[in-house]
Design a protein around this motif. Structure first.
Motif, PDB file in Angstrom:
ATOM      1  N   LEU A   7      47.094 -12.802  30.107  1.00 30.09           N
ATOM      2  CA  LEU A   7      45.538 -11.420  30.439  1.00 30.09           C
ATOM      3  C   LEU A   7      45.128 -10.925  28.703  1.00 30.09           C
ATOM      4  O   LEU A   7      44.063 -10.686  28.329  1.00 30.09           O
ATOM      5  CB  LEU A   7      46.160 -10.855  31.022  1.00 30.09           C
ATOM      6  CG  LEU A   7      45.073  -9.480  31.629  1.00 30.09           C
ATOM      7  CD1 LEU A   7      44.185  -9.969  32.592  1.00 30.09           C
ATOM      8  CD2 LEU A   7      46.107  -8.234  32.540  1.00 30.09           C
ATOM      9  N   ILE A   8      46.369 -10.659  27.833  1.00 27.80           N
ATOM     10  CA  ILE A   8      46.292  -9.919  26.458  1.00 27.80           C
ATOM     11  C   ILE A   8      45.655 -11.285  25.919  1.00 27.80           C
ATOM     12  O   ILE A   8      44.537 -10.528  25.278  1.00 27.80           O
ATOM     13  CB  ILE A   8      47.757  -9.594  25.520  1.00 27.80           C
ATOM     14  CG1 ILE A   8      48.272  -8.686  26.471  1.00 27.80           C
ATOM     15  CG2 ILE A   8      47.321  -9.341  24.593  1.00 27.80           C
ATOM     16  CD1 ILE A   8      49.867  -8.402  25.996  1.00 27.80           C
ATOM     17  N   GLU A   9      46.022 -12.472  25.471  1.00 22.26           N
ATOM     18  CA  GLU A   9      45.269 -12.850  24.972  1.00 22.26           C
ATOM     19  C   GLU A   9      43.705 -13.355  25.151  1.00 22.26           C
ATOM     20  O   GLU A   9      42.420 -13.461  24.166  1.00 22.26           O
ATOM     21  CB  GLU A   9      45.555 -14.451  24.878  1.00 22.26           C
ATOM     22  CG  GLU A   9      47.393 -14.615  24.460  1.00 22.26           C
ATOM     23  CD  GLU A   9      48.399 -16.136  24.096  1.00 22.26           C
ATOM     24  OE1 GLU A   9      47.213 -16.766  24.998  1.00 22.26           O
ATOM     25  OE2 GLU A   9      49.046 -15.890  23.771  1.00 22.26           O
ATOM     26  N   ALA A  10      43.500 -13.208  26.417  1.00 20.59           N
ATOM     27  CA  ALA A  10      41.638 -13.036  26.935  1.00 20.59           C
ATOM     28  C   ALA A  10      41.196 -12.023  26.396  1.00 20.59           C
ATOM     29  O   ALA A  10      40.006 -12.573  26.293  1.00 20.59           O
ATOM     30  CB  ALA A  10      41.787 -13.895  28.358  1.00 20.59           C
ATOM     31  N   PHE A  11      42.161 -11.318  26.443  1.00 20.08           N
ATOM     32  CA  PHE A  11      40.815  -9.817  26.972  1.00 20.08           C
ATOM     33  C   PHE A  11      41.112  -9.742  25.188  1.00 20.08           C
ATOM     34  O   PHE A  11      40.030  -9.444  24.434  1.00 20.08           O
ATOM     35  CB  PHE A  11      42.589  -8.769  26.597  1.00 20.08           C
ATOM     36  CG  PHE A  11      41.475  -6.782  25.836  1.00 20.08           C
ATOM     37  CD1 PHE A  11      40.109  -6.403  26.836  1.00 20.08           C
ATOM     38  CD2 PHE A  11      42.103  -7.193  24.833  1.00 20.08           C
ATOM     39  CE1 PHE A  11      39.725  -5.293  26.593  1.00 20.08           C
ATOM     40  CE2 PHE A  11      41.995  -5.901  24.552  1.00 20.08           C
ATOM     41  CZ  PHE A  11      40.824  -5.173  25.134  1.00 20.08           C
ATOM     42  N   VAL A  12      41.954 -10.001  23.774  1.00 20.92           N
ATOM     43  CA  VAL A  12      41.765 -10.097  22.530  1.00 20.92           C
ATOM     44  C   VAL A  12      40.753 -11.329  22.146  1.00 20.92           C
ATOM     45  O   VAL A  12      39.697 -11.194  21.174  1.00 20.92           O
ATOM     46  CB  VAL A  12      42.498 -10.525  22.099  1.00 20.92           C
ATOM     47  CG1 VAL A  12      42.307 -10.778  20.362  1.00 20.92           C
ATOM     48  CG2 VAL A  12      44.013  -9.839  21.950  1.00 20.92           C
ATOM     49  N   LEU A  13      40.159 -12.115  23.110  1.00 20.91           N
ATOM     50  CA  LEU A  13      38.790 -13.375  22.558  1.00 20.91           C
ATOM     51  C   LEU A  13      38.200 -12.785  23.040  1.00 20.91           C
ATOM     52  O   LEU A  13      36.756 -12.814  22.891  1.00 20.91           O
ATOM     53  CB  LEU A  13      39.151 -14.449  23.341  1.00 20.91           C
ATOM     54  CG  LEU A  13      41.000 -15.493  22.797  1.00 20.91           C
ATOM     55  CD1 LEU A  13      40.817 -16.471  23.921  1.00 20.91           C
ATOM     56  CD2 LEU A  13      40.478 -15.914  21.213  1.00 20.91           C
ATOM     57  N   ARG A  14      37.985 -12.226  24.337  1.00 23.48           N
ATOM     58  CA  ARG A  14      36.748 -11.740  24.569  1.00 23.48           C
ATOM     59  C   ARG A  14      36.014 -10.236  23.892  1.00 23.48           C
ATOM     60  O   ARG A  14      35.117 -10.549  23.747  1.00 23.48           O
ATOM     61  CB  ARG A  14      37.388 -11.017  25.907  1.00 23.48           C
ATOM     62  CG  ARG A  14      36.225 -10.919  27.096  1.00 23.48           C
ATOM     63  CD  ARG A  14      36.203 -11.015  28.540  1.00 23.48           C
ATOM     64  NE  ARG A  14      37.218 -10.385  28.999  1.00 23.48           N
ATOM     65  CZ  ARG A  14      38.155 -10.398  29.339  1.00 23.48           C
ATOM     66  NH1 ARG A  14      38.710 -11.451  29.334  1.00 23.48           N
ATOM     67  NH2 ARG A  14      39.325  -9.492  29.690  1.00 23.48           N
ATOM     68  N   SER A  60      49.104  -5.386  19.318  1.00 26.89           N
ATOM     69  CA  SER A  60      48.331  -4.328  19.136  1.00 26.89           C
ATOM     70  C   SER A  60      48.039  -4.166  20.944  1.00 26.89           C
ATOM     71  O   SER A  60      48.422  -3.038  21.155  1.00 26.89           O
ATOM     72  CB  SER A  60      47.301  -4.208  18.542  1.00 26.89           C
ATOM     73  OG  SER A  60      46.745  -2.708  18.457  1.00 26.89           O
ATOM     74  N   VAL A  61      47.151  -4.333  21.533  1.00 30.03           N
ATOM     75  CA  VAL A  61      46.999  -4.706  23.314  1.00 30.03           C
ATOM     76  C   VAL A  61      48.282  -4.223  23.750  1.00 30.03           C
ATOM     77  O   VAL A  61      48.218  -3.557  25.016  1.00 30.03           O
ATOM     78  CB  VAL A  61      46.095  -5.434  23.313  1.00 30.03           C
ATOM     79  CG1 VAL A  61      46.161  -5.719  24.924  1.00 30.03           C
ATOM     80  CG2 VAL A  61      45.287  -5.407  22.100  1.00 30.03           C
ATOM     81  N   ARG A  62      49.508  -5.312  23.503  1.00 29.79           N
ATOM     82  CA  ARG A  62      50.618  -5.003  23.862  1.00 29.79           C
ATOM     83  C   ARG A  62      51.239  -3.661  24.034  1.00 29.79           C
ATOM     84  O   ARG A  62      51.445  -2.875  24.831  1.00 29.79           O
ATOM     85  CB  ARG A  62      51.148  -6.458  23.980  1.00 29.79           C
ATOM     86  CG  ARG A  62      53.319  -5.909  24.845  1.00 29.79           C
ATOM     87  CD  ARG A  62      53.957  -7.288  24.334  1.00 29.79           C
ATOM     88  NE  ARG A  62      55.081  -6.700  24.755  1.00 29.79           N
ATOM     89  CZ  ARG A  62      55.462  -7.265  26.578  1.00 29.79           C
ATOM     90  NH1 ARG A  62      54.779  -8.212  26.753  1.00 29.79           N
ATOM     91  NH2 ARG A  62      56.245  -7.355  27.066  1.00 29.79           N
ATOM     92  N   ALA A  63      51.281  -3.206  23.155  1.00 31.59           N
ATOM     93  CA  ALA A  63      51.716  -1.840  22.354  1.00 31.59           C
ATOM     94  C   ALA A  63      50.694  -0.892  23.435  1.00 31.59           C
ATOM     95  O   ALA A  63      51.912   0.109  23.497  1.00 31.59           O
ATOM     96  CB  ALA A  63      51.253  -1.457  20.638  1.00 31.59           C
ATOM     97  N   GLN A  64      49.438  -0.103  23.289  1.00 31.68           N
ATOM     98  CA  GLN A  64      48.998   0.089  24.152  1.00 31.68           C
ATOM     99  C   GLN A  64      48.975  -0.510  25.865  1.00 31.68           C
ATOM    100  O   GLN A  64      49.377   1.635  26.066  1.00 31.68           O
ATOM    101  CB  GLN A  64      47.311  -0.671  23.765  1.00 31.68           C
ATOM    102  CG  GLN A  64      46.990   0.173  22.524  1.00 31.68           C
ATOM    103  CD  GLN A  64      45.167  -0.568  22.359  1.00 31.68           C
ATOM    104  OE1 GLN A  64      44.595  -0.029  22.944  1.00 31.68           O
ATOM    105  NE2 GLN A  64      44.845  -1.404  21.196  1.00 31.68           N
TER     106      GLN A  64
END
Length: 75
Positions: free
Chosen positions: A23-30, A48-52
C-alpha cells in the motif's frame, strides 16, 4: 469519502507487513509530490510515509464498496 458510502479507517497495524508495504509503495508511486531540487530515493519516500502512519499524521481509509484503500492526511 471515495464514493458516497461509509469509509472505514484501518489501523496500519491491522495490515500484514507485506500488505502495508504494498500500500505504501503504491501510494509513493502514485503521488506526485515535489521534493524540491534534491531527488529522494524510493525507499526513503516509503520510509517517510510509514513514519507518517506511525505518527498519526497520515491514516489508511478503506472504501468497502469499491474495495479501495488509500493513505490520506489525518483529519
Amino acid at each position: 469519502a471515495i464514493r458516497g458510502g461509509a469509509v472505514l479507517r484501518v489501523p496500519f497495524q491491522a495490515l500484514s507487513l507485506d500488505a502495508l508495504q504494498g500500500l505504501i509503495e503504491a501510494f509513493v508511486l502514485r503521488e506526485g509530490t515535489d521534493y524540491g531540487p534534491q531527488e529522494h530515493r524510493f525507499e526513503d519516500k516509503c520510509a517517510s510515509v510509514r513514519a507518517q502512519l506511525e505518527a498519526g499524521t497520515a491514516v489508511i481509509e478503506f472504501d468497502p464498496d469499491s474495495e479501495i484503500a488509500l493513505i490520506v492526511p489525518a483529519p
